[in-house]
Design a protein around this motif. Sequence first.
Motif, PDB file in Angstrom:
ATOM      1  N   GLY A   5       0.814  -1.205   0.000  1.00 38.34           N
ATOM      2  CA  GLY A   5       0.000   0.000   0.000  1.00 38.34           C
ATOM      3  C   GLY A   5       0.849   1.256   0.000  1.00 38.34           C
ATOM      4  O   GLY A   5       0.507   2.249  -0.630  1.00 38.34           O
ATOM      5  N   ASN A   6       1.976   1.204   0.724  1.00 40.23           N
ATOM      6  CA  ASN A   6       2.865   2.362   0.767  1.00 40.23           C
ATOM      7  C   ASN A   6       3.474   2.650  -0.585  1.00 40.23           C
ATOM      8  O   ASN A   6       3.582   3.806  -0.990  1.00 40.23           O
ATOM      9  N   SER A   7       3.891   1.614  -1.309  1.00 43.12           N
ATOM     10  CA  SER A   7       4.512   1.845  -2.610  1.00 43.12           C
ATOM     11  C   SER A   7       3.504   2.430  -3.583  1.00 43.12           C
ATOM     12  O   SER A   7       3.855   3.263  -4.411  1.00 43.12           O
ATOM     13  N   GLY A   8       2.240   2.005  -3.487  1.00 47.98           N
ATOM     14  CA  GLY A   8       1.197   2.574  -4.341  1.00 47.98           C
ATOM     15  C   GLY A   8       0.967   4.042  -4.019  1.00 47.98           C
ATOM     16  O   GLY A   8       0.813   4.869  -4.917  1.00 47.98           O
ATOM     17  N   ARG A   9       0.944   4.365  -2.745  1.00 45.93           N
ATOM     18  CA  ARG A   9       0.771   5.773  -2.347  1.00 45.93           C
ATOM     19  C   ARG A   9       1.967   6.613  -2.772  1.00 45.93           C
ATOM     20  O   ARG A   9       1.807   7.752  -3.214  1.00 45.93           O
ATOM     21  N   ALA A  36       4.214  10.590  -6.423  1.00 48.94           N
ATOM     22  CA  ALA A  36       5.204  10.977  -7.429  1.00 48.94           C
ATOM     23  C   ALA A  36       4.521  11.475  -8.698  1.00 48.94           C
ATOM     24  O   ALA A  36       4.957  12.466  -9.309  1.00 48.94           O
ATOM     25  N   VAL A  37       3.435  10.820  -9.102  1.00 51.12           N
ATOM     26  CA  VAL A  37       2.701  11.265 -10.292  1.00 51.12           C
ATOM     27  C   VAL A  37       2.057  12.616 -10.034  1.00 51.12           C
ATOM     28  O   VAL A  37       2.077  13.500 -10.901  1.00 51.12           O
ATOM     29  N   VAL A  38       1.510  12.821  -8.831  1.00 49.11           N
ATOM     30  CA  VAL A  38       0.914  14.121  -8.484  1.00 49.11           C
ATOM     31  C   VAL A  38       1.969  15.218  -8.575  1.00 49.11           C
ATOM     32  O   VAL A  38       1.726  16.280  -9.162  1.00 49.11           O
ATOM     33  N   ARG A  39       3.150  14.967  -8.037  1.00 49.88           N
ATOM     34  CA  ARG A  39       4.227  15.966  -8.111  1.00 49.88           C
ATOM     35  C   ARG A  39       4.625  16.237  -9.564  1.00 49.88           C
ATOM     36  O   ARG A  39       4.832  17.395  -9.960  1.00 49.88           O
ATOM     37  N   GLU A  95      -9.485   9.562 -10.649  1.00 47.53           N
ATOM     38  CA  GLU A  95     -10.501   8.526 -10.844  1.00 47.53           C
ATOM     39  C   GLU A  95      -9.985   7.111 -10.576  1.00 47.53           C
ATOM     40  O   GLU A  95     -10.789   6.185 -10.475  1.00 47.53           O
ATOM     41  N   LEU A  96      -8.679   6.937 -10.493  1.00 45.08           N
ATOM     42  CA  LEU A  96      -8.134   5.594 -10.293  1.00 45.08           C
ATOM     43  C   LEU A  96      -8.629   4.937  -9.018  1.00 45.08           C
ATOM     44  O   LEU A  96      -8.938   3.753  -9.009  1.00 45.08           O
ATOM     45  N   GLY A  97      -8.668   5.682  -7.944  1.00 43.72           N
ATOM     46  CA  GLY A  97      -9.049   5.094  -6.672  1.00 43.72           C
ATOM     47  C   GLY A  97      -7.981   4.133  -6.204  1.00 43.72           C
ATOM     48  O   GLY A  97      -6.895   4.039  -6.789  1.00 43.72           O
ATOM     49  N   PRO A  98      -8.286   3.359  -5.162  1.00 49.42           N
ATOM     50  CA  PRO A  98      -7.286   2.415  -4.665  1.00 49.42           C
ATOM     51  C   PRO A  98      -7.121   1.250  -5.636  1.00 49.42           C
ATOM     52  O   PRO A  98      -8.056   0.883  -6.347  1.00 49.42           O
ATOM     53  N   PRO A  99      -5.930   0.649  -5.662  1.00 50.96           N
ATOM     54  CA  PRO A  99      -5.718  -0.496  -6.551  1.00 50.96           C
ATOM     55  C   PRO A  99      -6.547  -1.701  -6.122  1.00 50.96           C
ATOM     56  O   PRO A  99      -6.857  -1.872  -4.953  1.00 50.96           O
ATOM     57  N   ASP A 100      -6.887  -2.536  -7.080  1.00 55.12           N
ATOM     58  CA  ASP A 100      -7.620  -3.776  -6.826  1.00 55.12           C
ATOM     59  C   ASP A 100      -6.700  -4.709  -6.047  1.00 55.12           C
ATOM     60  O   ASP A 100      -5.604  -5.028  -6.503  1.00 55.12           O
ATOM     61  N   PRO A 101      -7.129  -5.175  -4.871  1.00 58.07           N
ATOM     62  CA  PRO A 101      -6.246  -6.039  -4.068  1.00 58.07           C
ATOM     63  C   PRO A 101      -5.934  -7.364  -4.751  1.00 58.07           C
ATOM     64  O   PRO A 101      -4.958  -8.018  -4.409  1.00 58.07           O
ATOM     65  N   ARG A 102      -6.735  -7.774  -5.741  1.00 60.46           N
ATOM     66  CA  ARG A 102      -6.476  -9.029  -6.449  1.00 60.46           C
ATOM     67  C   ARG A 102      -5.426  -8.864  -7.538  1.00 60.46           C
ATOM     68  O   ARG A 102      -4.921  -9.835  -8.080  1.00 60.46           O
ATOM     69  N   HIS A 103      -5.101  -7.605  -7.882  1.00 62.10           N
ATOM     70  CA  HIS A 103      -4.131  -7.347  -8.956  1.00 62.10           C
ATOM     71  C   HIS A 103      -2.734  -7.749  -8.512  1.00 62.10           C
ATOM     72  O   HIS A 103      -2.285  -7.420  -7.424  1.00 62.10           O
TER      73      HIS A 103
END
Length: 100
Positions: free
Chosen positions: A4-8, A13-16, A54-62
Amino acid sequence: MGEGNSGREATAAVVRALEGLHAAVGRLSQEYGDTLGIRRLVSDVARLSDDLAELGPPDPRHRPGPVPEELEEIPDVEYDASMWTDAEHEGFGAPDRHAP
């Protein structure tokens, strides 16, 4: 560090990067004025920001695929011709055999 941390961190990084791009396009806008190209750039940056939101949180099954460092690079050079000795040409068969 959890997944979860790496996704955040990646999202941050993309926001910056988008903030920097927005600022750079703003500077271009001052230089070029209100042109079609500038309007498109402004629209593109806004669309990227909207898409990220719009992405929202990643799918935990991914399950992420391999990282680029794990991919094997195949050089774009000619292969040794001896490698093809006794190989059949697709659609033609072996050179020493003939169709009945």
